[in-house]
Design a protein around this motif. Sequence first.
Motif, PDB file in Angstrom:
ATOM      1  N   GLY A  20       6.528   2.817  -3.902  1.00 50.10           N
ATOM      2  CA  GLY A  20       5.316   2.605  -3.117  1.00 50.10           C
ATOM      3  C   GLY A  20       4.628   1.301  -3.450  1.00 50.10           C
ATOM      4  O   GLY A  20       4.178   0.570  -2.565  1.00 50.10           O
ATOM      5  N   LEU A  21       4.559   0.994  -4.736  1.00 51.02           N
ATOM      6  CA  LEU A  21       3.896  -0.233  -5.155  1.00 51.02           C
ATOM      7  C   LEU A  21       4.683  -1.463  -4.708  1.00 51.02           C
ATOM      8  O   LEU A  21       4.100  -2.454  -4.259  1.00 51.02           O
ATOM      9  N   GLY A  22       6.004  -1.396  -4.803  1.00 54.13           N
ATOM     10  CA  GLY A  22       6.833  -2.530  -4.404  1.00 54.13           C
ATOM     11  C   GLY A  22       6.765  -2.796  -2.915  1.00 54.13           C
ATOM     12  O   GLY A  22       6.440  -3.910  -2.480  1.00 54.13           O
ATOM     13  N   LEU A  23       7.063  -1.770  -2.111  1.00 55.13           N
ATOM     14  CA  LEU A  23       7.016  -1.962  -0.658  1.00 55.13           C
ATOM     15  C   LEU A  23       5.599  -2.210  -0.167  1.00 55.13           C
ATOM     16  O   LEU A  23       5.371  -3.059   0.693  1.00 55.13           O
ATOM     17  N   GLY A  24       4.648  -1.469  -0.719  1.00 55.35           N
ATOM     18  CA  GLY A  24       3.265  -1.653  -0.310  1.00 55.35           C
ATOM     19  C   GLY A  24       2.721  -3.009  -0.700  1.00 55.35           C
ATOM     20  O   GLY A  24       2.004  -3.651   0.066  1.00 55.35           O
ATOM     21  N   GLY A  25       3.060  -3.456  -1.896  1.00 53.16           N
ATOM     22  CA  GLY A  25       2.611  -4.775  -2.337  1.00 53.16           C
ATOM     23  C   GLY A  25       3.172  -5.884  -1.471  1.00 53.16           C
ATOM     24  O   GLY A  25       2.456  -6.824  -1.111  1.00 53.16           O
ATOM     25  N   LEU A  26       4.442  -5.770  -1.118  1.00 48.11           N
ATOM     26  CA  LEU A  26       5.047  -6.773  -0.232  1.00 48.11           C
ATOM     27  C   LEU A  26       4.406  -6.757   1.152  1.00 48.11           C
ATOM     28  O   LEU A  26       4.114  -7.811   1.726  1.00 48.11           O
ATOM     29  N   GLY A  27       4.179  -5.562   1.694  1.00 46.92           N
ATOM     30  CA  GLY A  27       3.529  -5.458   2.997  1.00 46.92           C
ATOM     31  C   GLY A  27       2.099  -5.964   2.971  1.00 46.92           C
ATOM     32  O   GLY A  27       1.648  -6.648   3.894  1.00 46.92           O
ATOM     33  N   LEU A  28       1.394  -5.636   1.914  1.00 47.40           N
ATOM     34  CA  LEU A  28       0.011  -6.082   1.763  1.00 47.40           C
ATOM     35  C   LEU A  28      -0.056  -7.601   1.652  1.00 47.40           C
ATOM     36  O   LEU A  28      -0.850  -8.261   2.331  1.00 47.40           O
ATOM     37  N   TRP A  29       0.799  -8.168   0.827  1.00 44.94           N
ATOM     38  CA  TRP A  29       0.840  -9.623   0.638  1.00 44.94           C
ATOM     39  C   TRP A  29       1.215 -10.318   1.949  1.00 44.94           C
ATOM     40  O   TRP A  29       0.576 -11.294   2.344  1.00 44.94           O
ATOM     41  N   SER A  30       2.232  -9.813   2.626  1.00 41.63           N
ATOM     42  CA  SER A  30       2.672 -10.407   3.882  1.00 41.63           C
ATOM     43  C   SER A  30       1.591 -10.302   4.953  1.00 41.63           C
ATOM     44  O   SER A  30       1.339 -11.257   5.691  1.00 41.63           O
ATOM     45  N   GLY A  31       0.948  -9.146   5.032  1.00 43.41           N
ATOM     46  CA  GLY A  31      -0.104  -8.961   6.024  1.00 43.41           C
ATOM     47  C   GLY A  31      -1.300  -9.860   5.783  1.00 43.41           C
ATOM     48  O   GLY A  31      -1.855 -10.443   6.721  1.00 43.41           O
ATOM     49  N   LEU A  32      -1.707  -9.977   4.536  1.00 40.88           N
ATOM     50  CA  LEU A  32      -2.844 -10.846   4.221  1.00 40.88           C
ATOM     51  C   LEU A  32      -2.499 -12.317   4.427  1.00 40.88           C
ATOM     52  O   LEU A  32      -3.323 -13.096   4.907  1.00 40.88           O
ATOM     53  N   ARG A  33      -1.293 -12.692   4.070  1.00 38.34           N
ATOM     54  CA  ARG A  33      -0.870 -14.091   4.197  1.00 38.34           C
ATOM     55  C   ARG A  33      -0.804 -14.518   5.658  1.00 38.34           C
ATOM     56  O   ARG A  33      -1.186 -15.631   6.001  1.00 38.34           O
ATOM     57  N   GLN A  34      -0.306 -13.614   6.524  1.00 37.13           N
ATOM     58  CA  GLN A  34      -0.145 -13.945   7.935  1.00 37.13           C
ATOM     59  C   GLN A  34      -1.324 -13.503   8.792  1.00 37.13           C
ATOM     60  O   GLN A  34      -1.343 -13.765   9.991  1.00 37.13           O
ATOM     61  N   GLY A  35      -2.278 -12.827   8.204  1.00 37.18           N
ATOM     62  CA  GLY A  35      -3.441 -12.363   8.946  1.00 37.18           C
ATOM     63  C   GLY A  35      -3.138 -11.213   9.893  1.00 37.18           C
ATOM     64  O   GLY A  35      -3.774 -11.080  10.931  1.00 37.18           O
ATOM     65  N   LEU A  36      -2.181 -10.367   9.528  1.00 41.33           N
ATOM     66  CA  LEU A  36      -1.786  -9.229  10.364  1.00 41.33           C
ATOM     67  C   LEU A  36      -2.448  -7.958   9.839  1.00 41.33           C
ATOM     68  O   LEU A  36      -2.142  -7.495   8.743  1.00 41.33           O
ATOM     69  N   VAL A  37      -3.336  -7.399  10.622  1.00 47.74           N
ATOM     70  CA  VAL A  37      -4.081  -6.219  10.204  1.00 47.74           C
ATOM     71  C   VAL A  37      -3.155  -5.012  10.069  1.00 47.74           C
ATOM     72  O   VAL A  37      -3.250  -4.240   9.113  1.00 47.74           O
ATOM     73  N   GLY A  38      -2.250  -4.833  11.012  1.00 45.41           N
ATOM     74  CA  GLY A  38      -1.343  -3.694  10.979  1.00 45.41           C
ATOM     75  C   GLY A  38      -0.462  -3.689   9.745  1.00 45.41           C
ATOM     76  O   GLY A  38      -0.292  -2.662   9.079  1.00 45.41           O
ATOM     77  N   GLU A  39       0.108  -4.828   9.430  1.00 43.04           N
ATOM     78  CA  GLU A  39       0.967  -4.946   8.243  1.00 43.04           C
ATOM     79  C   GLU A  39       0.178  -4.685   6.963  1.00 43.04           C
ATOM     80  O   GLU A  39       0.670  -4.061   6.032  1.00 43.04           O
ATOM     81  N   THR A  40      -1.058  -5.151   6.924  1.00 42.45           N
ATOM     82  CA  THR A  40      -1.911  -4.924   5.760  1.00 42.45           C
ATOM     83  C   THR A  40      -2.209  -3.436   5.577  1.00 42.45           C
ATOM     84  O   THR A  40      -2.143  -2.915   4.461  1.00 42.45           O
ATOM     85  N   LEU A  41      -2.509  -2.741   6.668  1.00 47.72           N
ATOM     86  CA  LEU A  41      -2.790  -1.300   6.583  1.00 47.72           C
ATOM     87  C   LEU A  41      -1.553  -0.517   6.175  1.00 47.72           C
ATOM     88  O   LEU A  41      -1.643   0.440   5.397  1.00 47.72           O
ATOM     89  N   ILE A  42      -0.390  -0.907   6.672  1.00 49.82           N
ATOM     90  CA  ILE A  42       0.852  -0.250   6.266  1.00 49.82           C
ATOM     91  C   ILE A  42       1.083  -0.466   4.772  1.00 49.82           C
ATOM     92  O   ILE A  42       1.473   0.452   4.051  1.00 49.82           O
ATOM     93  N   GLY A  43       0.828  -1.676   4.285  1.00 48.59           N
ATOM     94  CA  GLY A  43       0.962  -1.955   2.857  1.00 48.59           C
ATOM     95  C   GLY A  43       0.041  -1.093   2.014  1.00 48.59           C
ATOM     96  O   GLY A  43       0.453  -0.540   0.993  1.00 48.59           O
ATOM     97  N   LEU A  44      -1.201  -0.952   2.446  1.00 47.36           N
ATOM     98  CA  LEU A  44      -2.144  -0.097   1.712  1.00 47.36           C
ATOM     99  C   LEU A  44      -1.688   1.360   1.723  1.00 47.36           C
ATOM    100  O   LEU A  44      -1.797   2.065   0.715  1.00 47.36           O
ATOM    101  N   GLY A  45      -1.176   1.816   2.857  1.00 45.11           N
ATOM    102  CA  GLY A  45      -0.675   3.184   2.947  1.00 45.11           C
ATOM    103  C   GLY A  45       0.501   3.411   2.012  1.00 45.11           C
ATOM    104  O   GLY A  45       0.607   4.459   1.367  1.00 45.11           O
ATOM    105  N   LEU A  46       1.396   2.436   1.898  1.00 46.21           N
ATOM    106  CA  LEU A  46       2.543   2.574   1.010  1.00 46.21           C
ATOM    107  C   LEU A  46       2.142   2.513  -0.465  1.00 46.21           C
ATOM    108  O   LEU A  46       2.766   3.160  -1.305  1.00 46.21           O
TER     109      LEU A  46
END
Length: 106
Positions: A20-46
């Motif tokens: 969860g931390l690995g996939l979520g951290g990657l999704g969170l980082w990617s979402g924040l870097r690209q400004g994608l709200v959906g990807e950021t929320l998926i990262g937080l969920g993971l």
Amino acid sequence: MTTSKFSRYTGSRIFWFLFGLGLGGLGLWSGLRQGLVGETLIGLGLVLVGVQGLLRPVVLTRAGKIGKEEMMRDVSVGSEVLHGMLSLAMAGLLIAGFVLKYVIKM
């Protein structure tokens, strides 16, 4: 909170936490870097999936041998309310993230 239960099923707890931390951290980082709200929320969920897996690991080997309630009491750390709130937050974040990412394209 009883922490002596952490010594049971340590491998499963570590696996789910790192998953969860690995996939979520990657999704969170990617979402924040690209400004994608959906990807950021998926990262937080993971990330919450990882926390849930740490507190209440998925143990497949004993699932058929004993009842689910008995197994959960045996290995869970934290109250039922905590696990319920984590589950609701996790599901809400993942559903909202998937809708924003794939339906609305945010």
